[in-house]
Design a protein around this motif. Structure first.
Motif, PDB file in Angstrom:
ATOM      1  N   GLY A 181       0.846  -1.186   0.000  1.00 49.90           N
ATOM      2  CA  GLY A 181       0.000   0.000   0.000  1.00 49.90           C
ATOM      3  C   GLY A 181       0.880   1.235   0.000  1.00 49.90           C
ATOM      4  N   GLU A 182       0.257   2.381  -0.195  1.00 46.97           N
ATOM      5  CA  GLU A 182       1.023   3.616  -0.245  1.00 46.97           C
ATOM      6  C   GLU A 182       1.427   4.121   1.133  1.00 46.97           C
ATOM      7  N   GLY A 210       1.199  -8.985  -3.627  1.00 49.21           N
ATOM      8  CA  GLY A 210      -0.236  -8.943  -3.907  1.00 49.21           C
ATOM      9  C   GLY A 210      -0.507  -8.109  -5.142  1.00 49.21           C
ATOM     10  N   TYR A 211      -1.399  -8.628  -6.018  1.00 49.06           N
ATOM     11  CA  TYR A 211      -1.698  -7.968  -7.286  1.00 49.06           C
ATOM     12  C   TYR A 211      -3.134  -7.457  -7.251  1.00 49.06           C
ATOM     13  N   GLN A 268      -3.731   1.285  -8.297  1.00 55.41           N
ATOM     14  CA  GLN A 268      -3.005   0.535  -7.259  1.00 55.41           C
ATOM     15  C   GLN A 268      -2.210  -0.618  -7.880  1.00 55.41           C
ATOM     16  N   THR A 269      -2.718  -1.191  -8.982  1.00 57.80           N
ATOM     17  CA  THR A 269      -1.993  -2.246  -9.686  1.00 57.80           C
ATOM     18  C   THR A 269      -0.660  -1.697 -10.199  1.00 57.80           C
ATOM     19  N   ALA A 270      -0.708  -0.527 -10.816  1.00 60.45           N
ATOM     20  CA  ALA A 270       0.513   0.105 -11.338  1.00 60.45           C
ATOM     21  C   ALA A 270       1.485   0.400 -10.199  1.00 60.45           C
ATOM     22  N   SER A 314       5.200  -1.201  -9.919  1.00 59.85           N
ATOM     23  CA  SER A 314       6.354  -0.315  -9.808  1.00 59.85           C
ATOM     24  C   SER A 314       7.162  -0.648  -8.549  1.00 59.85           C
ATOM     25  N   PHE A 315       6.471  -0.884  -7.451  1.00 63.38           N
ATOM     26  CA  PHE A 315       7.140  -1.253  -6.205  1.00 63.38           C
ATOM     27  C   PHE A 315       7.891  -2.572  -6.377  1.00 63.38           C
TER      28      PHE A 315
END
Length: 134
Positions: free
Chosen positions: A13-14, A60-61, A72-74, A78-79
């Protein structure tokens, strides 16, 4: 005799990253911790990978309810790119509804819990799903 393979799952998560660990012998995923996203998260994950001798990182995807990618997928993709060289394998696992299920499980225990607890439990569900799929 070969050693068991160990897995590290991340619910990215962010604000927070839920972390779970498991292996292919017991095949039970355990909520491990929650890492705050503050700039030190990649280093903390790298240390976990070394300390726990991780073979596979499972990220998690996230998708929407139609199964399509989201913002959130992107972010998760990226992470994950920052983790690709940390362990021999990096894989994605669908995380649909894992946070909802995690919160339901925590509520059923009848004890107080935090958003971080939900994230770590969601990571355990992601890893359990992965272990059962493989």
């Amino acid at each position: 005799m070969s050693r068991n393979k160990t897995f590290l799952a991340l619910d990215v998560g962010e604000k927070r990253i839920g972390v779970a660990i498991g292996d292919d012998a017991v095949r039970i995923a355990v909520a491990y911790e929650t890492i705050e996203v503050d700039g030190s998260e990649i280093g903390r994950i790298a240390k976990l990978v070394v300390d726990e001798n991780i073979d596979t990182i499972v990220v998690g995807y996230p998708r929407n309810q139609s199964g399509e990618p989201t913002a959130q997928t992107a972010y998760a993709e990226s992470f994950a790119k920052q983790l690709v060289d940390m362990a021999p394998h990096l894989e994605f696992q669908d995380e649909s509804l894992t946070s909802v299920l995690a919160e339901q499980q925590l509520k059923s225990y009848g004890r107080p819990y935090s958003k971080g607890d939900i994230d770590a439990r969601a990571a355990a569900i992601i890893l359990q799903d992965y272990l059962e799929r493989h």
